[in-house]
Design a protein around this motif. Structure first.
Motif, PDB file in Angstrom:
ATOM      1  N   ASN A   1       0.826  -1.210   0.000  1.00 26.87           N
ATOM      2  CA  ASN A   1       0.000   0.000   0.000  1.00 26.87           C
ATOM      3  C   ASN A   1       0.865   1.267   0.000  1.00 26.87           C
ATOM      4  OD1 ASN A   1       0.926   0.259   2.644  1.00 26.87           O
ATOM      5  ND2 ASN A   1      -0.993  -0.410   3.564  1.00 26.87           N
ATOM      6  N   ARG A   2       0.209   2.409   0.033  1.00 22.46           N
ATOM      7  CA  ARG A   2       0.921   3.694  -0.068  1.00 22.46           C
ATOM      8  C   ARG A   2       1.861   3.897   1.116  1.00 22.46           C
ATOM      9  NH1 ARG A   2       0.153   8.738  -2.528  1.00 22.46           N
ATOM     10  NH2 ARG A   2       1.937  10.021  -1.914  1.00 22.46           N
ATOM     11  N   ARG A   3       1.423   3.514   2.290  1.00 21.27           N
ATOM     12  CA  ARG A   3       2.286   3.677   3.471  1.00 21.27           C
ATOM     13  C   ARG A   3       3.566   2.881   3.308  1.00 21.27           C
ATOM     14  NH1 ARG A   3       0.787   1.282   9.490  1.00 21.27           N
ATOM     15  NH2 ARG A   3       2.855   1.551  10.402  1.00 21.27           N
ATOM     16  N   SER A   4       3.438   1.642   2.869  1.00 22.75           N
ATOM     17  CA  SER A   4       4.611   0.798   2.674  1.00 22.75           C
ATOM     18  C   SER A   4       5.501   1.358   1.579  1.00 22.75           C
ATOM     19  CB  SER A   4       4.168  -0.625   2.332  1.00 22.75           C
ATOM     20  OG  SER A   4       5.273  -1.488   2.231  1.00 22.75           O
ATOM     21  N   PHE A   5       4.868   1.909   0.532  1.00 21.73           N
ATOM     22  CA  PHE A   5       5.638   2.521  -0.555  1.00 21.73           C
ATOM     23  C   PHE A   5       6.472   3.689  -0.041  1.00 21.73           C
ATOM     24  CE2 PHE A   5       5.803   6.148  -3.461  1.00 21.73           C
ATOM     25  CZ  PHE A   5       6.596   5.632  -4.478  1.00 21.73           C
ATOM     26  N   ASP A   6       5.849   4.572   0.727  1.00 22.00           N
ATOM     27  CA  ASP A   6       6.569   5.741   1.248  1.00 22.00           C
ATOM     28  C   ASP A   6       7.768   5.321   2.088  1.00 22.00           C
ATOM     29  OD1 ASP A   6       4.783   7.450   0.031  1.00 22.00           O
ATOM     30  OD2 ASP A   6       3.540   7.721   1.815  1.00 22.00           O
ATOM     31  N   GLU A   7       7.576   4.302   2.932  1.00 22.34           N
ATOM     32  CA  GLU A   7       8.669   3.828   3.781  1.00 22.34           C
ATOM     33  C   GLU A   7       9.783   3.206   2.948  1.00 22.34           C
ATOM     34  OE1 GLU A   7       6.718   1.151   6.415  1.00 22.34           O
ATOM     35  OE2 GLU A   7       5.895   2.746   7.713  1.00 22.34           O
ATOM     36  N   THR A   8       9.405   2.434   1.950  1.00 23.14           N
ATOM     37  CA  THR A   8      10.413   1.768   1.110  1.00 23.14           C
ATOM     38  C   THR A   8      11.170   2.772   0.265  1.00 23.14           C
ATOM     39  OG1 THR A   8       9.059  -0.235   1.022  1.00 23.14           O
ATOM     40  CG2 THR A   8      10.771  -0.006  -0.650  1.00 23.14           C
ATOM     41  N   LEU A   9      10.476   3.740  -0.293  1.00 22.41           N
ATOM     42  CA  LEU A   9      11.138   4.759  -1.102  1.00 22.41           C
ATOM     43  C   LEU A   9      12.154   5.530  -0.276  1.00 22.41           C
ATOM     44  CD1 LEU A   9      11.313   6.215  -3.830  1.00 22.41           C
ATOM     45  CD2 LEU A   9       9.556   7.793  -2.988  1.00 22.41           C
ATOM     46  N   ALA A  10      11.769   5.909   0.947  1.00 25.01           N
ATOM     47  CA  ALA A  10      12.703   6.633   1.820  1.00 25.01           C
ATOM     48  C   ALA A  10      13.917   5.773   2.157  1.00 25.01           C
ATOM     49  CB  ALA A  10      11.982   7.062   3.095  1.00 25.01           C
ATOM     50  N   ARG A  11      13.678   4.491   2.438  1.00 24.65           N
ATOM     51  CA  ARG A  11      14.782   3.586   2.783  1.00 24.65           C
ATOM     52  C   ARG A  11      15.726   3.371   1.592  1.00 24.65           C
ATOM     53  NH1 ARG A  11      11.880  -0.188   4.367  1.00 24.65           N
ATOM     54  NH2 ARG A  11      11.889  -1.521   2.527  1.00 24.65           N
ATOM     55  N   GLU A  12      15.152   3.181   0.403  1.00 21.07           N
ATOM     56  CA  GLU A  12      15.982   2.959  -0.780  1.00 21.07           C
ATOM     57  C   GLU A  12      16.761   4.212  -1.144  1.00 21.07           C
ATOM     58  OE1 GLU A  12      16.835   0.326  -2.457  1.00 21.07           O
ATOM     59  OE2 GLU A  12      15.692  -0.877  -1.061  1.00 21.07           O
ATOM     60  N   TRP A  13      16.139   5.360  -0.904  1.00 17.80           N
ATOM     61  CA  TRP A  13      16.867   6.586  -1.198  1.00 17.80           C
ATOM     62  C   TRP A  13      18.057   6.755  -0.250  1.00 17.80           C
ATOM     63  CZ3 TRP A  13      18.720   9.537  -4.442  1.00 17.80           C
ATOM     64  CH2 TRP A  13      19.286  10.763  -4.098  1.00 17.80           C
TER      65      TRP A  13
END
Length: 319
Positions: free
Chosen positions: A153-165
């Motif tokens: 979901n969007r919450r998981s996406f936001d967390e993953t994007l921040a971590r990958e960045w």
């Protein structure tokens, strides 16, 4: 004499009761020496570890813990040795005699007085928490999964994007992001109904999950009919390749869509593919700049006729 006899009988009875409890208790009670070797373990260990007690006593703890979880045990032991805590509780995977794994909660506490740096023996209680762990994992999945498509979901996406960045900056590397939007999807819902629209989204999600991606790549429902794909460490060429495969996979579903302007009258998607390269001198701030770049590329894909891929490249600051 009489009093002494009563005391002895009481002592024997208490010892027998303790042995009975140790034998039938579902938890495992153990004594671990300073060398991290089991000097005692209760009979209940046979049920939990599926091996006789004789194969546990005298053996080091590490033989019964999943190798990947040994650092957790080491860290807990170090805290006890340093006197940071009076007892420690960790959850790790234990290795059974048949090679299977079981999630266990391990609580340990030094026995008697001890000097810092030399805790001596420890009393250990081991509890099977496999069912609890499964429930926790299920609840976590429910909190991070989109209920309709099964994607993140969007919450998981936001967390993953921040971590990958953060990893991209740390490695002074690059990463890519795809933003995918189904063409004329409002018209699809108006023409066929929202239930069929939901079926369409599920079919698209399944097609995207069928793509062969890297182990660190990530697919999520970004919102509505938008889907995002994070491509870890991907350069611009790989981003274009994956985006092209995603576009083709959706078109290949051949889902009828009479309300679209795209030739073929089937469900299609427009995709914006953005790649961020971390270099000294770069000015883009992340991860919002990458999202904005992918969104602009997506807009260009729609403006250019839809069912196509447009790209963007930005240099990001390592600071």
């Amino acid at each position: 004499m009489a009093d002494g006899g009563v005391s002895d009988r009481h002592s024997i009875t208490a010892e027998a009761e303790l042995r009975l409890l140790a034998a039938y208790c579902t938890d495992v009670i153990a004594r671990v020496g300073a060398d991290m070797t089991f000097s005692y373990i209760s009979p209940s260990a046979k049920r939990m570890f599926r091996r006789p007690v004789s194969e546990i006593v005298g053996h080091p703890v590490r033989e019964f813990v999943c190798p990947e979880d040994l650092p957790i045990i080491a860290a807990a032991t170090a805290r006890l040795v340093a006197g940071e805590v009076d007892s420690s509780t960790v959850t790790v995977r234990a290795v059974r005699g048949d090679g299977t794994l079981v999630w266990v909660e391990v609580t340990s506490r030094p026995i008697g007085d001890y000097a810092l740096g030399q805790p001596g023996d420890r009393a250990v209680v081991i509890r099977d928490v496999t069912e609890r762990k499964a429930l926790e994992d299920q609840l976590t999945a429910m909190a991070t999964k989109d209920g309709l498509t099964g994607l993140a979901n969007r919450r998981s996406f936001d967390e993953t994007l921040a971590r990958e960045w953060r990893r991209t900056v740390r490695e002074t590397a690059q990463m890519s992001l795809l933003l995918l939007d189904l063409d004329h999807f409002k018209g699809f819902n108006d023409a066929y109904g929202h239930l069929v629209g939901d079926d369409c989204l599920r079919a698209v999600a399944a097609a995207l999950q069928g793509l062969t991606l890297g182990p660190d790549d990530f697919i999520a429902r970004y919102g509505g009919e938008e889907i995002a794909i994070i491509l870890a460490r991907a350069d611009a060429q790989r981003a274009v390749t994956v985006a092209g495969r995603a576009r083709a996979a959706i078109e290949a579903l051949a889902l009828p869509h009479e309300a679209t302007s795209v030739l073929g009258k089937v469900v299609t998607a427009s995709i914006g593919a953005a790649t961020a390269v971390v270099r000294t001198g770069g000015s883009a701030g992340m991860p919002h700049a990458l999202l904005a770049a992918a969104d602009r590329a997506l807009y260009q894909a729609k403006a250019g006729g839809r069912n196509r891929v447009e790209t963007a490249l930005l240099l990001a600051s390592p600071d």
